[in-house]
Enzyme design. Structure first.
Site, PDB file in Angstrom:
ATOM      1  N   TRP A   4       0.827  -1.212   0.000  1.00 36.03           N
ATOM      2  CA  TRP A   4       0.000   0.000   0.000  1.00 36.03           C
ATOM      3  C   TRP A   4       0.860   1.261   0.000  1.00 36.03           C
ATOM      4  O   TRP A   4       0.615   2.223  -0.717  1.00 36.03           O
ATOM      5  CB  TRP A   4      -0.867  -0.045   1.257  1.00 36.03           C
ATOM      6  CG  TRP A   4      -2.033   0.870   1.341  1.00 36.03           C
ATOM      7  CD1 TRP A   4      -2.037   2.225   1.179  1.00 36.03           C
ATOM      8  CD2 TRP A   4      -3.377   0.497   1.657  1.00 36.03           C
ATOM      9  NE1 TRP A   4      -3.293   2.711   1.399  1.00 36.03           N
ATOM     10  CE2 TRP A   4      -4.134   1.683   1.689  1.00 36.03           C
ATOM     11  CE3 TRP A   4      -4.006  -0.715   1.946  1.00 36.03           C
ATOM     12  CZ2 TRP A   4      -5.505   1.679   1.993  1.00 36.03           C
ATOM     13  CZ3 TRP A   4      -5.361  -0.715   2.249  1.00 36.03           C
ATOM     14  CH2 TRP A   4      -6.098   0.470   2.260  1.00 36.03           C
ATOM     15  N   HIS A  33       2.375   3.635  -2.806  1.00 35.48           N
ATOM     16  CA  HIS A  33       1.693   4.807  -3.354  1.00 35.48           C
ATOM     17  C   HIS A  33       2.085   5.987  -2.486  1.00 35.48           C
ATOM     18  O   HIS A  33       1.607   6.132  -1.361  1.00 35.48           O
ATOM     19  CB  HIS A  33       0.185   4.584  -3.362  1.00 35.48           C
ATOM     20  CG  HIS A  33      -0.210   3.444  -4.236  1.00 35.48           C
ATOM     21  ND1 HIS A  33      -0.610   3.606  -5.537  1.00 35.48           N
ATOM     22  CD2 HIS A  33      -0.201   2.109  -4.020  1.00 35.48           C
ATOM     23  CE1 HIS A  33      -0.853   2.434  -6.074  1.00 35.48           C
ATOM     24  NE2 HIS A  33      -0.615   1.504  -5.168  1.00 35.48           N
ATOM     25  N   ARG A  64      -5.167  -1.477  -7.489  1.00 39.91           N
ATOM     26  CA  ARG A  64      -5.363  -2.413  -6.391  1.00 39.91           C
ATOM     27  C   ARG A  64      -6.736  -3.087  -6.384  1.00 39.91           C
ATOM     28  O   ARG A  64      -6.911  -4.104  -5.708  1.00 39.91           O
ATOM     29  CB  ARG A  64      -5.106  -1.724  -5.054  1.00 39.91           C
ATOM     30  CG  ARG A  64      -3.718  -1.114  -4.944  1.00 39.91           C
ATOM     31  CD  ARG A  64      -2.607  -2.117  -5.190  1.00 39.91           C
ATOM     32  NE  ARG A  64      -1.282  -1.494  -5.196  1.00 39.91           N
ATOM     33  CZ  ARG A  64      -0.162  -2.149  -5.438  1.00 39.91           C
ATOM     34  NH1 ARG A  64      -0.166  -3.439  -5.723  1.00 39.91           N
ATOM     35  NH2 ARG A  64       0.998  -1.518  -5.444  1.00 39.91           N
TER      36      ARG A  64
END
Lengths: 303, 303, 303, 303
Positions: A110, A113, A223
């Protein structure tokens, strides 16, 4: 159960006191505020704050383009136009703040990003809870034999049982040892910042994550995609539902142009034109490699 | 008059309808929402939206540092601690969206702060208004003779009159020609994206500018500083007043540690220690260059 | 002539002394180093430094994907794969530093790309040169009657002459007045930071601009596009030629997937599938708006 | 041993072939290129590429400030001036690319610095090596009793032995199980992206990390600081040595103004002024909290 009774009580308290504001309000989002959407076995996503709505996107676009936007008949059409032509700055005018509880190995994907703000629970300062992600049996997949980053068939029988047993017992033992190393009973107790190194990547962490809508869409496109790892995709899916209620017009445009759309190369576009003109095109005369051709055919046949 | 009657009406309409929200509300900020704070002769700053308040900073810090923050007695103390130790991420959890009207040469300085979202009025799509910044007489300063980037004495008499006359007449003529080139009466009319090149840097533009509190503080430290150009400093000053009402505790910490504080080099710290020990320190034995020593002495004598 | 004799001499001097390095070297880029590529009437783009080459992209990808990349037979295939699947981080491993001289109104568009490093010539510290962009006659376009941000036919005859006369004389007068206001002969002289406000947007500025290859490709996709304003597109075109020599495989992939490619919405993909299946699809049964359908048909008919 | 024979051979091969370049070359950095600086028990930092040198910083500053920089007598003085006045953009004109091997829990701290480019070894695609960070005995510190994020005394005797035994055996068992779950002998073999979740946070990963000099200095200020966790500080220290050889003047300025310097609040500055004027200042009349006063006194007494 992802939420502690204390957390549930905090959520109810936070939802009990509406206050007047002059800001843009999204009714769809107000219904979500603070509520935890359960993800995986102990995780959740919940909205802690938001800024803006569909109208805020339109308003920012009209500042930029002035009279130039008046010919677009309505807000929804303008939002679709902005999305189609990659005018990203109006979408940056909306912002969302999420509280997420997630396994560490998901957090590591995650955080790649980078255009977002993050406050993560610190295992240097504090002690982590005994909560680990253990996959549901139907998610215990074998390594794909055709794709280095993919999953194949679901594991069965003894193999599945053995894997579950390993994951559970190793996590449990690692946490027992974590506590023993930290303990100050009859000993000094290891520093937290060191003891944490014994904990496996399926332990849960949590963070506040704040991002603008443009960058959130970019995150969701990658995602919530079928090629993303399942364990992060379920978080992206949960966020998609929230965003659909927050900015319905922007989300619909995103779904059509980004999630449902595809980027064709110049070569692929050329093949489409030739096929529509009646020509028989195959890999050999397409100018594409075998891998590209396979992906191209899959795209055309998908519907 | 920076605001058109249409804009004033829009502001009143926007302020007329409070709606309930479950989000964090800053009373101080609600009083500012949409209202235009006049800056320079035609400019303004106004808050269009915001996210978070002092409590949101504390809340994010407590997620990060968990139990580790409990020993700090209160929110104000914690916020001061975060500011003192450069823990910037909790401040990033607040966000503000401003609508700013400003001369182009100010906008060009402002945009160098890249960590923000911007939607600027486009002179490709639309026609700019006839509004130019003409300095007030007391701001007509001579070039500093000691500082390449500074201002000296205020211009007087004929010289001041001549400058004002030039600025006004050149701006007026440039705009007349802009309109003539655009005009489609009896001719094709030059493209807007080309005609705008005739306009001087004191014409006003406007934008929506959205930024998190940490990056806003960075902007304010540089632009509300006495070395900043007056024409951008007045915008920074106006924003400072807004922020003080929005997040009073964070703003007070910012004022003490950033605006009122100073960074000393290792050499300067060493000199302070020697001076406190009774030693006579001058530039020659300080290890500093003449310029550094001058700045250091000015800092110590400032109070 | 965009280059002064002094600049030409500096370039020759800089190119006269090759030194040994152990870093990745791109022969194609070495040939460009420091040389000015002329753009518009007084502008240029020149490469001041670079980091990496095609191999550096592959190397970074292999660190990420490890053994997983071995099945891709060669570097070119891997680079195409990365581009096709939006794996942007390996492209971020290359960096370029450009020295650009450009009109202020072009600089204002350019700077909207925020993920880059910039050092611009400061008109607070220094005095700008008397150089203005005056469009070549064939670039004197009328406002498009169908597109708010576009250009139409080229202006002809007296209208064209009048426009050129205005642009030249207004620029000249503005600069004369700039010098008069700055002058310290017989007067104090206005501060540079104030005098510059009289200068029009077609005056030239210059900067060092440093960006990674991924973000450069994003810039080029938008600015080398046929919808970009001509005056920035010529800069993008000049940079494209440089990049093609620097990282030939990456540039070829960029050209096929980004410049020559297109993003289809879910609705558009569906129409393609139906058309390939022999169905007659028109705007009415396409699910698209008129504008979308027009763009879609244009795309299919383009070849 | 952090380097495999294969890696050592690659480094020697990469260093064997200097090639001519016209770019800025830093001799100090060429000596470092590709060589691995060992950190912790299995980690390393090595420079894979760099852009610019001290002169590149000066060159960018002179583009910005033009004639305005000519009064600064030399490059070193100008660099110190830029650092002192927080002119960060010239430092952004230098870039470095590092290959780092580091424990996962260190990587998790490191990645919080977002303004950088990263390509990390992917445990979805590939299989991690059996390498874990096990602290040296003198680094086995107890939790600090006065600082939530700090370390206290070193653990002794049986407690130390027990901790080391736990860390080693848990890591070994976790890795054995990782291999067993992945194994395709007589079973399907769990997907890599799932199996990795069993691995503890002291396993080593590696990445390419690319950052500009300004952001690197920010990283180093925080991570080479005495309050940073030891396990990341040793990486920062190793990088400091490299940077000192790469850009000696910039590094010296950084050391004096950032590492050796300190930021005083307005209150602290006021106290310094009063003390220099002969006043007896203590916590009670300082206007500071006890914590602030303690830090302030420690700073003054440090020398």
């Amino acid at each position: 159960m992802p939420l502690t009774p204390e957390q549930t009580q905090e959520i109810e308290a936070a939802r009990a006191n509406p206050r007047p504001t002059l800001r843009a309000v999204s009714e769809g989002m107000e219904a979500h505020l603070y509520r935890a959407h359960e993800v995986l076995d102990h995780g959740f996503v919940r909205v802690v704050d938001y800024m803006g709505d569909d109208s805020a996107i339109v308003q920012a676009a009209r500042v930029s383009y002035g009279a130039g936007t008046k010919h677009v008949s309505n807000d929804e059409g303008l939002i679709r136009y902005l999305m189609r032509h990659w005018h990203s700055t109006p979408f940056e005018m909306c912002e969302i703040k999420l509280h997420v509880k997630l396994p560490v190995f998901v957090a590591r994907q995650w955080i790649r990003h980078r255009t977002a703000n993050v406050n993560e629970y610190s295992a240097r300062y504090s002690i982590l809870d005994r909560e680990f992600y253990i996959p549901a049996p139907e998610q215990l997949a074998a390594q794909s034999t055709i794709n280095n980053q993919g999953r194949g068939e679901t594991l069965q029988g003894e193999e599945a049982a053995r894997v579950l047993e390993i994951l559970k017992s190793d996590a449990g033992r690692a946490y027992d040892h974590y506590e023993q190393m930290l303990s100050q009973e009859g000993q000094s107790g290891l520093a937290r910042e060191l003891a944490r190194m014994n904990l496996p990547a399926n332990i849960y962490t949590q963070w506040y994550w704040k991002v603008d809508l443009h960058n959130l869409f970019h995150f969701l496109r990658l995602r919530a995609d079928s090629h993303a790892q399942y364990e992060i995709r379920v978080y992206a899916d949960a966020i998609c539902k929230v965003v659909a209620d927050w900015v319905p017009a922007a989300y619909a445009a995103f779904e059509d142009y980004r999630m449902g759309g595809a980027t064709l190369s110049g070569k692929a576009l050329d093949c489409v034109r030739r096929m529509l003109a009646g020509e028989a095109v195959d890999q050999e005369n397409s100018g594409m490699s075998k891998g590209e051709w396979r992906e191209f055919r899959a795209l055309l046949d998908e519907g």
